[in-house]
Write a protein that holds these residues in place. Structure first.
Motif, mmCIF file in Angstrom:
data_model
loop_
_atom_site.group_PDB
_atom_site.id
_atom_site.type_symbol
_atom_site.label_atom_id
_atom_site.label_comp_id
_atom_site.label_asym_id
_atom_site.label_seq_id
_atom_site.Cartn_x
_atom_site.Cartn_y
_atom_site.Cartn_z
ATOM 1 N N ARG A 35 0.848 -1.182 0.000
ATOM 2 C CA ARG A 35 0.000 0.000 0.000
ATOM 3 C C ARG A 35 0.889 1.240 0.000
ATOM 4 O O ARG A 35 1.898 1.272 0.688
ATOM 5 C CB ARG A 35 -0.828 0.002 1.275
ATOM 6 C CG ARG A 35 -2.275 0.288 1.068
ATOM 7 C CD ARG A 35 -2.981 0.345 2.391
ATOM 8 N NE ARG A 35 -3.868 -0.798 2.477
ATOM 9 C CZ ARG A 35 -4.512 -1.151 3.553
ATOM 10 N NH1 ARG A 35 -4.342 -0.502 4.672
ATOM 11 N NH2 ARG A 35 -5.320 -2.168 3.528
ATOM 12 N N SER A 37 1.092 5.372 0.770
ATOM 13 C CA SER A 37 0.392 6.427 1.506
ATOM 14 C C SER A 37 1.099 7.757 1.293
ATOM 15 O O SER A 37 2.321 7.834 1.250
ATOM 16 C CB SER A 37 0.295 6.095 2.992
ATOM 17 O OG SER A 37 1.585 5.943 3.544
ATOM 18 N N VAL A 46 -4.428 7.039 0.743
ATOM 19 C CA VAL A 46 -3.823 5.713 0.799
ATOM 20 C C VAL A 46 -4.347 4.905 -0.376
ATOM 21 O O VAL A 46 -5.556 4.908 -0.653
ATOM 22 C CB VAL A 46 -4.156 5.006 2.132
ATOM 23 C CG1 VAL A 46 -3.542 3.615 2.185
ATOM 24 C CG2 VAL A 46 -3.683 5.845 3.309
#
Length: 123
Positions: A35, A37, A46
């Motif tokens: 992920r 961010s 995000v």
């Protein structure tokens, strides 16, 4: 390896008010996925879970484009705790095509003029 920063990238571009910015994006391991961010002023964005850092960054760029951010590009600066500085090439995320009528008024005109003069060669 949960929530551990895997890579750090610089993300540069124009925000929704046509101001230039450069900020760090963290790419973190989330179980079997990664992920990305990004925090800019009070905004935190995000990405969705992705199979690779490149896919997470592309999703993050898409989400920022939806908020009016343009001319986005990223560059890997840290990988596995190793500082890469400016060794890596920039990855550009093409702005979505918008119909001229969605950018009306004086601000829309100024933004189109700005894009005309700041367009990178090869576009």
């Amino acid at each position: 390896m949960t929530n551990e920063a895997r890579e750090k990238h610089l993300l540069a571009g124009m925000d929704d008010r046509a101001r230039g910015f450069t900020r760090v994006v963290s790419v973190e391991q989330q179980a079997e996925t990664v992920r990305a961010s990004f925090q800019y002023e009070t905004l935190l964005v995000v990405s969705s879970d992705a199979g690779s850092p490149a896919a997470a960054l592309a999703d993050l760029a898409r989400r920022l484009h939806e908020r009016g951010y343009t001319q986005l590009r990223s560059r890997l600066t840290f990988a596995g705790g190793i500082y890469l500085g400016s060794q890596e090439q920039w990855v550009e995320y093409a702005d979505p095509e918008r119909a001229p009528e969605t950018e009306g008024g004086r601000f829309g005109l100024m933004r189109r003029i700005w894009r005309t003069f700041t367009r990178r060669s090869g576009d």
